[in-house]
Write a protein that holds these residues in place. Structure first.
Motif, short mmCIF file in Angstrom:
data_model
loop_
_atom_site.label_atom_id
_atom_site.label_comp_id
_atom_site.label_asym_id
_atom_site.label_seq_id
_atom_site.Cartn_x
_atom_site.Cartn_y
_atom_site.Cartn_z
N LYS A 4 -3.19 -1.70 -5.33
CA LYS A 4 -1.54 -1.62 -5.21
C LYS A 4 -1.32 -1.40 -3.77
O LYS A 4 -1.67 -0.53 -3.11
N ARG A 6 0.48 -0.55 -0.58
CA ARG A 6 1.34 0.54 -0.18
C ARG A 6 2.37 -0.03 0.82
O ARG A 6 2.23 -0.64 1.96
N THR A 193 7.41 11.72 -8.61
CA THR A 193 6.89 10.07 -8.64
C THR A 193 5.79 9.70 -9.71
O THR A 193 5.74 8.52 -9.63
N PHE A 194 5.18 10.83 -9.93
CA PHE A 194 3.94 10.21 -11.06
C PHE A 194 4.56 9.98 -12.40
O PHE A 194 5.58 10.48 -12.93
N LYS A 195 3.59 8.82 -12.79
CA LYS A 195 4.06 8.34 -14.16
C LYS A 195 4.50 9.15 -15.16
O LYS A 195 5.20 8.98 -16.20
N ASP A 224 3.69 8.63 -4.91
CA ASP A 224 3.58 7.30 -4.83
C ASP A 224 4.32 6.80 -3.87
O ASP A 224 5.65 7.27 -3.71
N PRO A 225 4.07 5.65 -3.15
CA PRO A 225 2.77 4.76 -3.42
C PRO A 225 1.56 5.16 -2.59
O PRO A 225 0.60 4.42 -2.46
N TYR A 226 1.47 6.33 -1.91
CA TYR A 226 0.46 6.80 -1.10
C TYR A 226 -0.50 7.97 -1.90
O TYR A 226 -1.35 8.49 -1.40
N ARG A 227 -0.34 8.03 -3.36
CA ARG A 227 -1.07 8.94 -3.93
C ARG A 227 -2.63 8.77 -3.75
O ARG A 227 -3.19 7.51 -3.82
N ASN A 231 -1.64 14.39 1.48
CA ASN A 231 -0.04 14.40 1.79
C ASN A 231 0.42 15.03 3.21
O ASN A 231 -0.21 15.80 3.89
N TYR A 235 5.93 11.70 4.49
CA TYR A 235 6.14 11.27 3.21
C TYR A 235 7.39 11.49 2.27
O TYR A 235 7.68 10.93 1.34
N ASN A 242 13.30 8.58 -4.60
CA ASN A 242 13.11 8.78 -6.08
C ASN A 242 13.99 9.75 -6.55
O ASN A 242 14.69 9.28 -7.84
#
Length: 274
Positions: A4, A6, A193-195, A224-227, A231, A235, A242
């Motif tokens: 994915k 970034r 931000t986690f699904k 996300d999108p740096y998961r 951290n 970020y 979000n």
């Protein structure tokens, strides 16, 4: 399939306050580099959080690393069994230092139970009392302990101004409603931000924007999108985006309101802008 992509960290024209991170835990790059990148993305102030007797002085030293770095003094529930009279004296002595803006991170954690629950409760009460004595806000950690967190906060309703935050909020709606009804703020980070974190996004939707704070809790919980990476405070723009999406608000509204919320919570009676 390829990885994915970034995207670049967005840079907004409004300042942001990073209300919760652990600068002494960051390992991927020098502190000066982290702080420089934070400034590049318009982070105006950073609050680094104390958690244990060992890092109480470390946090105080970090507040001297840059004019825009502030800190807290407090013992995390994981470390409750390390509480001593000397720790009590140290936190009291430094509670109103020039760049100390809160008592924290304090609270209850029944998920890991690293410390005995009765000890956690006692140390939580002691630190709420210190905050009340020094007219300081609090940074609260609560995990799988909603009922007891509410009960203990109720004990301090008449002496604590309820100025502070339940950070990294992942608890249920009962604790959220109690906190919001009583004037506390809720802090949200990369978890939102986690699904699979729809329950956290539900709490964001019920939280008035004027009681919401932005944080990273870095080096943990990278959004996300740096998961998958460590951290860092820089970020936090992804978390602001979000929150705006979840609450269906303009990014400008989220940035301006959370900035004012942060000032009101941590800087109302303390240090002014660097």
């Amino acid at each position: 399939m390829g990885k994915k992509k970034r995207r670049d960290i967005p840079v907004f024209d409004r300042p942001i306050i990073e209300t919760h991170c652990h600068l002494d835990y960051l390992k991927d790059r020098p502190l000066s580099e982290t702080l420089s990148e934070a400034q590049r993305v318009n982070i105006e102030r950073v609050i680094t959080i104390a958690v244990s007797p060992d890092n109480l002085p470390t946090v105080r030293e970090l507040t001297q690393s840059a004019p825009f770095v502030y800190g807290t003094q407090g013992i995390h529930p994981h470390e409750a069994e390390t509480w001593t009279d000397a720790v009590d004296t140290e936190i009291n002595h430094h509670a109103r230092d020039e760049k100390i803006v809160a008592i924290g991170e304090i609270g209850l954690d029944y998920f890991y139970d690293h410390s005995d629950r009765a000890t956690q409760q006692d140390v939580f009460r002691r630190q709420l009392q210190i905050a009340a004595d020094h007219d300081q806000p609090v940074v609260i950690h609560s995990r799988e302990a909603d009922e007891d967190t509410i009960a203990i906060l109720k004990e301090f309703e008449t002496i604590q101004k309820r100025r502070g935050v339940i950070h990294s909020f992942t608890s249920g709606p009962e604790l959220a409603r109690y906190a919001l009804d009583n004037g506390w703020s809720l802090g949200f980070n990369g978890i939102s931000t986690f699904k699979k974190a729809e329950s956290v996004r539900d709490i964001i939707r019920m939280t008035p924007i004027d009681q919401l704070l932005l944080e990273t809790d870095s080096p943990f919980l990278t959004p996300d999108p740096y998961r998958g990476r460590e951290n860092a405070p820089f970020y936090i723009p992804f978390i602001a985006e979000n929150v705006a999406n979840v609450k269906d608000l303009s990014l400008e509204t989220v940035l301006e309101t959370t900035y004012q919320n942060s000032l009101r919570t941590f800087f109302e009676n303390g240090p002014q802008a660097a």
